[in-house]
Design a protein around this motif. Structure first.
Motif, PDB file in Angstrom:
ATOM      1  N   ASP A 128      -5.457   3.483 -18.094  1.00 41.04           N
ATOM      2  CA  ASP A 128      -5.418   4.882 -17.661  1.00 41.04           C
ATOM      3  C   ASP A 128      -6.253   5.197 -16.417  1.00 41.04           C
ATOM      4  O   ASP A 128      -5.910   6.121 -15.686  1.00 41.04           O
ATOM      5  CB  ASP A 128      -5.826   5.846 -18.788  1.00 41.04           C
ATOM      6  CG  ASP A 128      -4.771   5.920 -19.873  1.00 41.04           C
ATOM      7  OD1 ASP A 128      -3.617   5.536 -19.601  1.00 41.04           O
ATOM      8  OD2 ASP A 128      -5.101   6.343 -20.993  1.00 41.04           O
ATOM      9  N   ALA A 129      -7.360   4.498 -16.164  1.00 44.36           N
ATOM     10  CA  ALA A 129      -8.121   4.761 -14.955  1.00 44.36           C
ATOM     11  C   ALA A 129      -7.221   4.522 -13.745  1.00 44.36           C
ATOM     12  O   ALA A 129      -6.471   3.538 -13.712  1.00 44.36           O
ATOM     13  CB  ALA A 129      -9.345   3.849 -14.882  1.00 44.36           C
ATOM     14  N   PRO A 130      -7.246   5.419 -12.736  1.00 44.45           N
ATOM     15  CA  PRO A 130      -6.342   5.264 -11.596  1.00 44.45           C
ATOM     16  C   PRO A 130      -6.642   4.000 -10.796  1.00 44.45           C
ATOM     17  O   PRO A 130      -7.791   3.585 -10.659  1.00 44.45           O
ATOM     18  CB  PRO A 130      -6.606   6.519 -10.765  1.00 44.45           C
ATOM     19  CG  PRO A 130      -7.960   6.985 -11.169  1.00 44.45           C
ATOM     20  CD  PRO A 130      -8.108   6.606 -12.610  1.00 44.45           C
ATOM     21  N   VAL A 131      -5.590   3.368 -10.280  1.00 43.31           N
ATOM     22  CA  VAL A 131      -5.732   2.208  -9.412  1.00 43.31           C
ATOM     23  C   VAL A 131      -4.910   2.447  -8.150  1.00 43.31           C
ATOM     24  O   VAL A 131      -3.910   3.162  -8.168  1.00 43.31           O
ATOM     25  CB  VAL A 131      -5.265   0.907 -10.097  1.00 43.31           C
ATOM     26  CG1 VAL A 131      -6.082   0.626 -11.336  1.00 43.31           C
ATOM     27  CG2 VAL A 131      -3.787   0.961 -10.439  1.00 43.31           C
ATOM     28  N   ARG A 132      -5.358   1.882  -7.058  1.00 41.03           N
ATOM     29  CA  ARG A 132      -4.631   1.976  -5.793  1.00 41.03           C
ATOM     30  C   ARG A 132      -3.647   0.820  -5.741  1.00 41.03           C
ATOM     31  O   ARG A 132      -4.029  -0.327  -5.506  1.00 41.03           O
ATOM     32  CB  ARG A 132      -5.592   1.930  -4.606  1.00 41.03           C
ATOM     33  CG  ARG A 132      -4.970   2.350  -3.286  1.00 41.03           C
ATOM     34  CD  ARG A 132      -4.604   3.819  -3.307  1.00 41.03           C
ATOM     35  NE  ARG A 132      -3.947   4.238  -2.048  1.00 41.03           N
ATOM     36  CZ  ARG A 132      -3.385   5.409  -1.863  1.00 41.03           C
ATOM     37  NH1 ARG A 132      -3.416   6.308  -2.828  1.00 41.03           N
ATOM     38  NH2 ARG A 132      -2.805   5.724  -0.717  1.00 41.03           N
ATOM     39  N   ALA A 133      -2.388   1.113  -5.987  1.00 42.69           N
ATOM     40  CA  ALA A 133      -1.357   0.083  -6.046  1.00 42.69           C
ATOM     41  C   ALA A 133      -0.519   0.103  -4.773  1.00 42.69           C
ATOM     42  O   ALA A 133      -0.708   0.953  -3.892  1.00 42.69           O
ATOM     43  CB  ALA A 133      -0.470   0.292  -7.270  1.00 42.69           C
ATOM     44  N   ARG A 134       0.416  -0.824  -4.686  1.00 39.95           N
ATOM     45  CA  ARG A 134       1.275  -0.901  -3.503  1.00 39.95           C
ATOM     46  C   ARG A 134       2.570  -1.613  -3.865  1.00 39.95           C
ATOM     47  O   ARG A 134       2.645  -2.329  -4.853  1.00 39.95           O
ATOM     48  CB  ARG A 134       0.572  -1.639  -2.367  1.00 39.95           C
ATOM     49  CG  ARG A 134       0.018  -3.009  -2.752  1.00 39.95           C
ATOM     50  CD  ARG A 134      -0.917  -3.561  -1.681  1.00 39.95           C
ATOM     51  NE  ARG A 134      -1.645  -4.744  -2.101  1.00 39.95           N
ATOM     52  CZ  ARG A 134      -1.262  -5.985  -1.934  1.00 39.95           C
ATOM     53  NH1 ARG A 134      -0.104  -6.235  -1.328  1.00 39.95           N
ATOM     54  NH2 ARG A 134      -1.983  -7.002  -2.335  1.00 39.95           N
ATOM     55  N   TYR A 135       3.573  -1.391  -3.039  1.00 41.95           N
ATOM     56  CA  TYR A 135       4.817  -2.138  -3.156  1.00 41.95           C
ATOM     57  C   TYR A 135       5.373  -2.373  -1.761  1.00 41.95           C
ATOM     58  O   TYR A 135       4.763  -1.962  -0.765  1.00 41.95           O
ATOM     59  CB  TYR A 135       5.819  -1.433  -4.077  1.00 41.95           C
ATOM     60  CG  TYR A 135       6.313  -0.067  -3.641  1.00 41.95           C
ATOM     61  CD1 TYR A 135       7.500   0.069  -2.928  1.00 41.95           C
ATOM     62  CD2 TYR A 135       5.617   1.095  -3.986  1.00 41.95           C
ATOM     63  CE1 TYR A 135       7.977   1.327  -2.552  1.00 41.95           C
ATOM     64  CE2 TYR A 135       6.079   2.352  -3.616  1.00 41.95           C
ATOM     65  CZ  TYR A 135       7.256   2.457  -2.896  1.00 41.95           C
ATOM     66  OH  TYR A 135       7.731   3.694  -2.527  1.00 41.95           O
ATOM     67  N   ALA A 136       6.483  -3.061  -1.671  1.00 41.34           N
ATOM     68  CA  ALA A 136       7.065  -3.407  -0.376  1.00 41.34           C
ATOM     69  C   ALA A 136       8.486  -2.892  -0.296  1.00 41.34           C
ATOM     70  O   ALA A 136       9.205  -2.857  -1.291  1.00 41.34           O
ATOM     71  CB  ALA A 136       7.034  -4.920  -0.172  1.00 41.34           C
ATOM     72  N   VAL A 137       8.883  -2.504   0.908  1.00 42.08           N
ATOM     73  CA  VAL A 137      10.250  -2.050   1.156  1.00 42.08           C
ATOM     74  C   VAL A 137      10.821  -2.841   2.319  1.00 42.08           C
ATOM     75  O   VAL A 137      10.209  -2.933   3.383  1.00 42.08           O
ATOM     76  CB  VAL A 137      10.310  -0.541   1.461  1.00 42.08           C
ATOM     77  CG1 VAL A 137      11.738  -0.131   1.815  1.00 42.08           C
ATOM     78  CG2 VAL A 137       9.812   0.274   0.278  1.00 42.08           C
ATOM     79  N   LEU A 138      11.978  -3.407   2.100  1.00 43.46           N
ATOM     80  CA  LEU A 138      12.682  -4.150   3.143  1.00 43.46           C
ATOM     81  C   LEU A 138      14.130  -3.687   3.103  1.00 43.46           C
ATOM     82  O   LEU A 138      14.846  -3.936   2.133  1.00 43.46           O
ATOM     83  CB  LEU A 138      12.578  -5.653   2.878  1.00 43.46           C
ATOM     84  CG  LEU A 138      12.915  -6.616   4.029  1.00 43.46           C
ATOM     85  CD1 LEU A 138      12.010  -6.379   5.221  1.00 43.46           C
ATOM     86  CD2 LEU A 138      12.799  -8.057   3.553  1.00 43.46           C
ATOM     87  N   GLY A 139      14.549  -2.951   4.133  1.00 50.04           N
ATOM     88  CA  GLY A 139      15.882  -2.367   4.122  1.00 50.04           C
ATOM     89  C   GLY A 139      15.973  -1.310   3.039  1.00 50.04           C
ATOM     90  O   GLY A 139      15.135  -0.409   2.947  1.00 50.04           O
ATOM     91  N   GLU A 140      16.958  -1.446   2.155  1.00 48.85           N
ATOM     92  CA  GLU A 140      17.123  -0.497   1.052  1.00 48.85           C
ATOM     93  C   GLU A 140      16.616  -1.066  -0.269  1.00 48.85           C
ATOM     94  O   GLU A 140      16.953  -0.563  -1.343  1.00 48.85           O
ATOM     95  CB  GLU A 140      18.603  -0.118   0.908  1.00 48.85           C
ATOM     96  CG  GLU A 140      19.153   0.701   2.070  1.00 48.85           C
ATOM     97  CD  GLU A 140      20.554   1.212   1.788  1.00 48.85           C
ATOM     98  OE1 GLU A 140      21.325   0.509   1.094  1.00 48.85           O
ATOM     99  OE2 GLU A 140      20.873   2.322   2.244  1.00 48.85           O
ATOM    100  N   THR A 141      15.779  -2.093  -0.180  1.00 51.77           N
ATOM    101  CA  THR A 141      15.264  -2.742  -1.374  1.00 51.77           C
ATOM    102  C   THR A 141      13.767  -2.540  -1.502  1.00 51.77           C
ATOM    103  O   THR A 141      13.021  -2.737  -0.540  1.00 51.77           O
ATOM    104  CB  THR A 141      15.567  -4.249  -1.355  1.00 51.77           C
ATOM    105  OG1 THR A 141      16.982  -4.449  -1.256  1.00 51.77           O
ATOM    106  CG2 THR A 141      15.055  -4.920  -2.618  1.00 51.77           C
ATOM    107  N   ALA A 142      13.339  -2.127  -2.691  1.00 51.12           N
ATOM    108  CA  ALA A 142      11.914  -2.015  -2.996  1.00 51.12           C
ATOM    109  C   ALA A 142      11.508  -3.206  -3.848  1.00 51.12           C
ATOM    110  O   ALA A 142      12.206  -3.568  -4.810  1.00 51.12           O
ATOM    111  CB  ALA A 142      11.622  -0.722  -3.748  1.00 51.12           C
ATOM    112  N   TYR A 143      10.389  -3.822  -3.505  1.00 51.64           N
ATOM    113  CA  TYR A 143       9.855  -4.950  -4.248  1.00 51.64           C
ATOM    114  C   TYR A 143       8.590  -4.471  -4.970  1.00 51.64           C
ATOM    115  O   TYR A 143       7.594  -4.131  -4.325  1.00 51.64           O
ATOM    116  CB  TYR A 143       9.537  -6.111  -3.311  1.00 51.64           C
ATOM    117  CG  TYR A 143      10.772  -6.655  -2.616  1.00 51.64           C
ATOM    118  CD1 TYR A 143      11.508  -7.689  -3.184  1.00 51.64           C
ATOM    119  CD2 TYR A 143      11.213  -6.113  -1.409  1.00 51.64           C
ATOM    120  CE1 TYR A 143      12.647  -8.184  -2.560  1.00 51.64           C
ATOM    121  CE2 TYR A 143      12.357  -6.591  -0.784  1.00 51.64           C
ATOM    122  CZ  TYR A 143      13.064  -7.625  -1.369  1.00 51.64           C
ATOM    123  OH  TYR A 143      14.205  -8.101  -0.745  1.00 51.64           O
TER     124      TYR A 143
END
Length: 370
Positions: A69-84
């Motif tokens: 539950d504690a907040p974390v700074r996350a991330r993801y990647a986008v290439l074209g119309e795809t999210a990773y």
């Protein structure tokens, strides 16, 4: 000489791209006229996003609810119309101190938040990479963040343990959100959701689960799988790969019609490995630890197998090597160097990984030179 450089990350020291750059410098120290082709690799687990960023993907940062539950700074990647989406960025084991309580309580809500954020950007495909999670909740937190409702809705807490009281799940909202969205689960873990090779039995101990917690999680995941099936989802109890990421893969396969595929193959295609192999005279790979797990489908083994199919020699440089000569031959490695063998301590090897990797690559390449 054309050299394909395709290492995985050196965990705690270098990203796969940083390792590739160190190996390149070592090759050029030994052979200044060599042509180097850098294709950092990953197997769909931790570190996959870093490889995708190196391949040109956009980085998107989002604050989400962490595994406890504690907040974390996350991330993801986008290439074209795809999210990773890399599950561990939201609910990774590094965010917790493993314990029996954590093994039961950790959840994947943040993974669902990342996916929801990507859908709001208009992506048409989601690739979910799994591995390195603190959770064993069968993806229930992820699906609840995406709009799934469970019964009893007022008392069922997040986490794998509470699923032992789940009665039913409604996936109608989730399914409406994913109309026309292609979902893939990228992992090289083939464990099913349940059983002696399932998520709880195999990966639970890494997350702090003892025998009692493993039994509780096994029962809870079984109940969750039955609820998903009853709600119109796929029965993933025995599906290969469904146990990856503490069952988050199974949740995606059951509720989102996700297709299971090799994370290693996915990364190879994105980073141009097949074309580079066709041009190479020599392949150099590596990772933090070459050990018996490396023989079971980890990224360097995948590179070595593809190189062998083309009769290309393979050299390896690793932080440590815990394989004997027969195992190295099985892996397809002609020669190797271990950084720890040339450092006064593990701490020194980690702190000076770049310099050691460069120097040992130069020594290895020079000794191998045809």
């Amino acid at each position: 000489m054309r050299v394909l450089i395709a290492p995985d990350k050196f965990k705690g020291s270098l990203t796969a791209m940083e390792a590739a750059e160190a190996i390149r410098d070592g090759v050029l120290d030994a052979f200044p006229d060599a042509e180097t082709m850098l294709c950092p690799i990953a197997d769909g687990g931790e570190g996959t996003l870093d490889v995708l960023y190196a391949a040109g993907a956009e980085r998107v940062d989002v604050e989400v609810r962490g595994p406890l539950d504690a907040p974390v700074r996350a991330r993801y990647a986008v290439l074209g119309e795809t999210a990773y989406i890399e599950s561990a960025r939201a609910c990774g084991i590094e965010f917790v101190e493993p314990s029996p309580e954590v093994a039961l309580a950790a959840h994947t809500w943040g993974v669902g938040s990342l996916i929801a954020h990507a859908l709001e950007r208009g992506v048409r495909q989601v690739v979910l990479t799994v591995g390195g999670t603190a959770s064993t909740d069968g993806g229930s937190g992820m699906l609840r963040a995406l709009g799934a409702t469970v019964t009893p809705s007022t008392s069922l807490e997040l986490g794998g343990g509470p699923l032992r009281t789940v009665e039913a799940v409604d996936l109608s909202v989730v399914r409406s959100k994913f109309a026309g969205i292609d979902v893939r689960v990228a992992t090289d873990v083939s464990n099913p959701l349940l059983g002696e090779k399932g998520a709880a039995a195999v990966f639970g101990p890494q997350k702090g689960a003892g025998a009692t917690e493993i039994a509780d999680l096994e029962a809870a995941l079984g109940r969750w799988a039955r609820a998903l099936h009853a709600a119109g989802g796929r029965d993933v109890s025995d599906a290969p790969g469904a146990g990856a990421g503490g069952g988050v893969a199974g949740g995606a396969m059951a509720a989102l019609d996700a297709v299971f595929e090799s994370g290693f193959d996915l990364v190879c295609e994105l980073t141009g490995v097949p074309a580079a192999l066709d041009r190479a005279d020599l392949v150099i790979t590596g990772e933090g630890s070459l050990d018996p797990q490396s023989l079971d489908g980890k990224a360097p083994a995948g590179i070595a197998a593809r190189a062998r199919a083309r009769d290309l020699p393979v050299l390896a440089v690793a932080g440590r090597v815990a394989l004997d000569a027969a195992q190295l031959t099985q892996l397809g490695v002609a020669d190797y160097r271990a950084l720890i063998d040339h450092a006064p301590s593990l701490a020194y090897a980690r702190e000076h990984a770049y310099e050691l990797l460069r120097a040992q690559t130069a020594d290895l390449a020079g000794a191998w030179a045809p």
